[in-house]
Design a protein around this motif. Structure first.
Motif, PDB file in Angstrom:
ATOM      1  N   LYS A  42       0.833  -1.206   0.000  1.00 18.43           N
ATOM      2  CA  LYS A  42       0.000   0.000   0.000  1.00 18.43           C
ATOM      3  C   LYS A  42       0.874   1.266   0.000  1.00 18.43           C
ATOM      4  N   PRO A  43       0.380   2.362  -0.565  1.00 14.47           N
ATOM      5  CA  PRO A  43       1.132   3.622  -0.471  1.00 14.47           C
ATOM      6  C   PRO A  43       1.214   4.098   0.977  1.00 14.47           C
ATOM      7  N   VAL A  44       2.365   4.642   1.365  1.00 10.76           N
ATOM      8  CA  VAL A  44       2.484   5.171   2.724  1.00 10.76           C
ATOM      9  C   VAL A  44       1.671   6.450   2.871  1.00 10.76           C
ATOM     10  N   LEU A  45       1.472   7.146   1.756  1.00  6.88           N
ATOM     11  CA  LEU A  45       0.634   8.337   1.745  1.00  6.88           C
ATOM     12  C   LEU A  45      -0.108   8.437   0.414  1.00  6.88           C
ATOM     13  N   ASN A  46      -1.318   8.970   0.481  1.00 13.47           N
ATOM     14  CA  ASN A  46      -2.059   9.393  -0.706  1.00 13.47           C
ATOM     15  C   ASN A  46      -2.138  10.919  -0.640  1.00 13.47           C
ATOM     16  N   ILE A  47      -1.740  11.570  -1.706  1.00 15.31           N
ATOM     17  CA  ILE A  47      -1.730  13.038  -1.742  1.00 15.31           C
ATOM     18  C   ILE A  47      -2.572  13.474  -2.933  1.00 15.31           C
ATOM     19  N   VAL A  48      -3.744  14.017  -2.668  1.00 18.65           N
ATOM     20  CA  VAL A  48      -4.664  14.403  -3.731  1.00 18.65           C
ATOM     21  C   VAL A  48      -4.414  15.851  -4.134  1.00 18.65           C
ATOM     22  N   ASP A  49      -4.031  16.022  -5.392  1.00 15.96           N
ATOM     23  CA  ASP A  49      -3.828  17.348  -5.971  1.00 15.96           C
ATOM     24  C   ASP A  49      -5.184  17.895  -6.414  1.00 15.96           C
ATOM     25  N   ALA A  50      -5.663  18.897  -5.697  1.00 20.68           N
ATOM     26  CA  ALA A  50      -6.907  19.562  -6.081  1.00 20.68           C
ATOM     27  C   ALA A  50      -6.652  21.066  -6.240  1.00 20.68           C
ATOM     28  N   TYR A  51      -5.430  21.392  -6.650  1.00 24.49           N
ATOM     29  CA  TYR A  51      -5.145  22.807  -6.962  1.00 24.49           C
ATOM     30  C   TYR A  51      -6.054  23.237  -8.117  1.00 24.49           C
ATOM     31  N   ARG A  52      -6.046  22.413  -9.155  1.00 20.95           N
ATOM     32  CA  ARG A  52      -7.023  22.543 -10.235  1.00 20.95           C
ATOM     33  C   ARG A  52      -7.704  21.194 -10.371  1.00 20.95           C
ATOM     34  N   ILE A  53      -9.006  21.173 -10.538  1.00 23.51           N
ATOM     35  CA  ILE A  53      -9.691  19.905 -10.774  1.00 23.51           C
ATOM     36  C   ILE A  53     -10.441  19.971 -12.105  1.00 23.51           C
ATOM     37  N   MET A  54     -10.558  18.814 -12.746  1.00 19.01           N
ATOM     38  CA  MET A  54     -11.326  18.716 -13.987  1.00 19.01           C
ATOM     39  C   MET A  54     -12.715  18.202 -13.630  1.00 19.01           C
ATOM     40  N   HIS A  55     -13.714  19.054 -13.726  1.00 18.12           N
ATOM     41  CA  HIS A  55     -15.050  18.695 -13.244  1.00 18.12           C
ATOM     42  C   HIS A  55     -15.966  18.143 -14.326  1.00 18.12           C
ATOM     43  N   GLN A  56     -15.502  18.156 -15.585  1.00 15.46           N
ATOM     44  CA  GLN A  56     -16.294  17.582 -16.671  1.00 15.46           C
ATOM     45  C   GLN A  56     -15.361  17.212 -17.831  1.00 15.46           C
ATOM     46  N   ASN A  57     -15.875  16.346 -18.705  1.00 23.61           N
ATOM     47  CA  ASN A  57     -15.125  15.902 -19.883  1.00 23.61           C
ATOM     48  C   ASN A  57     -13.816  15.208 -19.532  1.00 23.61           C
ATOM     49  N   GLY A  58     -13.780  14.585 -18.342  1.00 21.08           N
ATOM     50  CA  GLY A  58     -12.600  13.835 -17.973  1.00 21.08           C
ATOM     51  C   GLY A  58     -12.551  12.486 -18.668  1.00 21.08           C
ATOM     52  N   PRO A  59     -11.403  11.858 -18.691  1.00 17.86           N
ATOM     53  CA  PRO A  59     -10.223  12.192 -17.891  1.00 17.86           C
ATOM     54  C   PRO A  59      -9.202  13.115 -18.543  1.00 17.86           C
ATOM     55  N   GLN A  60      -9.426  13.518 -19.833  1.00 17.03           N
ATOM     56  CA  GLN A  60      -8.414  14.371 -20.452  1.00 17.03           C
ATOM     57  C   GLN A  60      -8.866  15.797 -20.688  1.00 17.03           C
ATOM     58  N   GLY A  61     -10.167  16.044 -20.721  1.00 17.47           N
ATOM     59  CA  GLY A  61     -10.674  17.397 -20.874  1.00 17.47           C
ATOM     60  C   GLY A  61     -10.623  17.905 -22.299  1.00 17.47           C
ATOM     61  N   LYS A  62     -11.430  18.951 -22.536  1.00 12.81           N
ATOM     62  CA  LYS A  62     -11.506  19.553 -23.872  1.00 12.81           C
ATOM     63  C   LYS A  62     -11.046  20.999 -23.900  1.00 12.81           C
ATOM     64  N   SER A  63     -11.347  21.732 -22.815  1.00 16.57           N
ATOM     65  CA  SER A  63     -10.985  23.149 -22.791  1.00 16.57           C
ATOM     66  C   SER A  63     -10.852  23.631 -21.354  1.00 16.57           C
ATOM     67  N   ALA A  64     -10.467  24.887 -21.198  1.00 18.15           N
ATOM     68  CA  ALA A  64     -10.310  25.482 -19.870  1.00 18.15           C
ATOM     69  C   ALA A  64     -11.632  25.535 -19.108  1.00 18.15           C
ATOM     70  N   ALA A  65     -12.745  25.444 -19.829  1.00 17.71           N
ATOM     71  CA  ALA A  65     -14.065  25.457 -19.178  1.00 17.71           C
ATOM     72  C   ALA A  65     -14.295  24.203 -18.340  1.00 17.71           C
ATOM     73  N   ASP A  66     -13.494  23.184 -18.553  1.00 17.98           N
ATOM     74  CA  ASP A  66     -13.631  21.938 -17.790  1.00 17.98           C
ATOM     75  C   ASP A  66     -12.915  21.989 -16.446  1.00 17.98           C
ATOM     76  N   VAL A  67     -12.206  23.091 -16.188  1.00 20.62           N
ATOM     77  CA  VAL A  67     -11.310  23.173 -15.035  1.00 20.62           C
ATOM     78  C   VAL A  67     -11.814  24.182 -14.005  1.00 20.62           C
ATOM     79  N   ALA A  68     -11.727  23.808 -12.734  1.00 23.07           N
ATOM     80  CA  ALA A  68     -12.008  24.730 -11.628  1.00 23.07           C
ATOM     81  C   ALA A  68     -10.750  24.840 -10.773  1.00 23.07           C
ATOM     82  N   VAL A  69     -10.392  26.051 -10.385  1.00 21.95           N
ATOM     83  CA  VAL A  69      -9.221  26.273  -9.538  1.00 21.95           C
ATOM     84  C   VAL A  69      -9.673  26.310  -8.085  1.00 21.95           C
ATOM     85  N   LEU A  70      -9.281  25.288  -7.301  1.00 21.86           N
ATOM     86  CA  LEU A  70      -9.691  25.177  -5.906  1.00 21.86           C
ATOM     87  C   LEU A  70      -8.534  25.420  -4.929  1.00 21.86           C
ATOM     88  N   LYS A  71      -7.312  25.392  -5.407  1.00 22.25           N
ATOM     89  CA  LYS A  71      -6.122  25.589  -4.568  1.00 22.25           C
ATOM     90  C   LYS A  71      -6.220  24.758  -3.278  1.00 22.25           C
TER      91      LYS A  71
END
Length: 310
Positions: free
Chosen positions: A225-254
């Motif tokens: 098992k991983p000793v840690l899981n670190i979820v990057d949610a600085y920017r998240i792709m909220h639609q059209n995942g997993p690769q996305g189509k445009s900047a409209a698919d991205v939300a900046v949550l920091k």
């Protein structure tokens, strides 16, 4: 501070110093001496990736708690797509760089970074910024595009998946750290820490042909098992995942979430995702399936969470 409060604090501190081990245990039980518990999970918001990582790791007891001197370490981000960091298709390169630096500062013998990419691996590594970030930090970037890099391992606790070919860097590592980016996904509905395991295996077709959600849960039962899981949610792709189509698919949550508990962290990530777009837990069935395989609990009330705003 009032004089009586100062005296009270001094007495407690002095008692802690003078107590023997049994006495200290008794004092802790009776709350005479307060000690801050290391939380099960840390959620940080409002900073740059490397700053949030510093805060989270410090709160969890420091990197030395997870990475020891002389160990071979693997960091597994998402580098699956030929997308720039602004598109949130891959893990933030600033986060990966900072983590490589931390592991080396802890005395790791070497730090290897890889992913079994979906697009051309060289383009993914370059466009994501992760190859350059790893090299600048002193880590080793390794391809995962050829079956020769993978070794057969047993998955005895899996329901549908009983064995898998896993990247040799991970098989041979002493410890590894799972560093996904939080995204929407057509098949799995959400891709995060559990789904990021699909980048460690060679034959992903088996997953898609034999109940994707169950196989995601199954691969997470692998004994290393991983000793840690670190979820990057600085920017998240909220639609059209997993690769996305445009900047409209991205939300900046920091935001950044860190925990050794993979079910809990994906549950917390789902709650964060829901702040942008509604996604029911019932749709992300690998969480429930993972819980039934005793990988953790989706009940976040059962764990201690430290929230930090920068």
């Amino acid at each position: 501070m009032k004089r009586r409060d100062f005296l009270k604090t001094s007495v407690v501190a002095g008692a802690a110093l003078s107590l023997n081990f049994e006495g200290l245990q008794a004092a802790l039980v009776t709350n005479t001496v307060a000690v801050e518990q290391i939380p099960d999970m840390v959620a940080v918001m409002g900073g740059e990736p490397e700053v949030m990582l510093d805060k989270a790791i410090e709160t969890l007891g420091g990197i030395g708690k997870y990475v020891k001197k002389g160990q071979k370490v693997v960091i597994k981000p998402n580098i699956g797509w030929d997308r720039s960091p602004e598109m949130a298709g891959n893990t933030n390169p600033k986060l990966v760089k900072a983590l490589v630096q931390k592991c080396l500062a802890a005395g790791a013998e070497k730090v290897t970074v890889f992913d079994h990419t979906c697009d051309n691996w060289q383009k993914c590594y370059e466009t994501s910024g992760i190859a350059a970030a790893v090299k600048e930090a002193g880590g080793i970037i390794m391809p995962g595009n050829d079956e020769k890099y993978y070794k057969e391992v047993s998955i005895p606790n899996g329901v549908n998946l009983k064995s898998a070919k896993i990247h040799e860097a991970l098989v041979e590592a002493d410890v590894w750290i799972n560093v996904p980016v939080l995204k929407n996904h057509g098949g799995a509905k959400m891709t995060c820490a559990m789904k990021n395991y699909m980048g460690i295996v060679w034959d992903r077709r088996f997953f898609h042909q034999n109940d994707l959600q169950q196989c995601i849960a199954d691969i997470c039962t692998w004994q290393k098992k991983p000793v840690l899981n670190i979820v990057d949610a600085y920017r998240i792709m909220h639609q059209n995942g997993p690769q996305g189509k445009s900047a409209a698919d991205v939300a900046v949550l920091k935001s950044l979430i860190v925990s050794p508990n993979i079910i809990a962290i994906d549950t917390a990530a789902l709650k964060l995702f829901n702040q942008v777009k509604k996604l029911d837990m019932e749709a992300v069935t690998h969480l429930e399936k993972g819980e039934s395989l005793k990988l953790g609990s989706t009940d976040l009330d059962k764990i201690t969470i430290k929230r930090i705003k920068i």
